[in-house]
Design a protein around this motif. Structure first.
Motif, PDB file in Angstrom:
ATOM      1  N   SER A  19     -46.408   6.545 -37.810  1.00 16.82           N
ATOM      2  CA  SER A  19     -46.192   5.152 -37.552  1.00 16.82           C
ATOM      3  C   SER A  19     -44.478   5.352 -37.027  1.00 16.82           C
ATOM      4  N   ILE A 169     -49.156  -1.015 -37.664  1.00 13.90           N
ATOM      5  CA  ILE A 169     -47.752  -0.821 -38.260  1.00 13.90           C
ATOM      6  C   ILE A 169     -46.769  -0.950 -37.390  1.00 13.90           C
ATOM      7  N   SER A 170     -46.867  -0.153 -36.491  1.00 15.19           N
ATOM      8  CA  SER A 170     -45.787   0.110 -35.572  1.00 15.19           C
ATOM      9  C   SER A 170     -45.558  -1.360 -34.620  1.00 15.19           C
TER      10      SER A 170
END
Length: 249
Positions: A19, A169-170
């Motif tokens: 991530s 998530i990123s």
């Protein structure tokens, strides 16, 4: 998809590491999105940023689901003068040239273009056309940037679920900070030129990578961070010097 892998600590470490790497690799993407969407009327910028990042998410998940197809892009297509070209090489070369050309054009526009009033009128007149054009440009660059992202994910873990979660998530992190980055860049014209120069540099890195001349992005990010820190100091110095120029006589 096997969710039982998250009972192992190694899976969480891999997710966190990947991530973070995806966020770092997404810096150039978010700068490009910020610069393009800042050309739109203010009320449409957030929608364009969300659409651009959402498009990046969709493209990367699709590419992850087609890992076999992506790996196939690393297979040789043709050879010329000893240079063996793959599909990935061609995508990086075209993407790098597009990024350099687009960034150079934007620099010329900011230096030699019309005044703010002319730009404002132009934006209002062609708002819908510009919106669609910007989303298309973001989509094209997303494809190029996604190759780095996906190949990094493949190299970090074999678990598809971890790869997808790391990408999600990123991009959520990017979405949260995109508005602030765009506003910061918009506030200071010198930062806009610096960001465009950074994108030109990234374009050269993509071309070099496409020609099998790998350049570590760590050096690029260090140079950009140093330049940014220097410019922030300059901005603060200019702010402090302003009051002294308004001394009553």
């Amino acid at each position: 998809m096997d969710f039982e892998i998250f009972l192992q600590s190694e899976a969480w470490i891999a997710l966190l590491t990947l991530s973070l790497l995806e966020v770092v690799l997404g810096i150039d993407n978010i700068i490009f999105i910020s610069l393009l969407t800042n050309k739109l009327p203010e009320e449409r910028r957030k929608t364009a940023r969300t659409a651009g990042i959402g498009l990046a998410l969709i493209l990367r998940v699709i590419m992850l689901l087609g890992i076999t197809w992506i790996i196939g892009f690393t297979q040789p297509i043709f050879e010329i003068f000893g240079f063996v070209a793959t599909g990935r090489d061609l995508v990086l070369l075209v993407g790098g040239l597009f990024l350099i050309g687009k960034s150079t054009s934007e620099i010329h526009h900011k230096i030699d273009g019309g005044g703010k009033e002319e730009d404002a009128k132009s934006m209002k007149k062609q708002a819908q056309k510009s919106f669609v054009s910007i989303i298309i440009q973001i989509g094209l660059l997303d494809i190029v940037f996604s190759f780095d992202s996906i190949l990094t994910a493949i190299g970090m873990t074999e678990e598809l679920l971890i790869m997808i979660l790391a990408v999600v998530i990123s991009l959520i992190v990017m979405l949260i900070f995109a508005g602030r980055i765009a506003a910061f860049i918009e506030r200071y014209p010198t930062l806009q030129i610096l960001a465009l120069a950074f994108l030109i540099l990234i374009g050269f890195v993509l071309i070099a990578d496409g020609l099998h001349q790998h350049i570590s992005k760590g050096y690029i990010y260090f140079a950009v961070a140093f330049s940014l820190a220097t410019e922030v100091v300059n901005i603060n110095m200019r702010k402090k010097s302003k009051p002294s120029t308004n001394i009553d006589t």
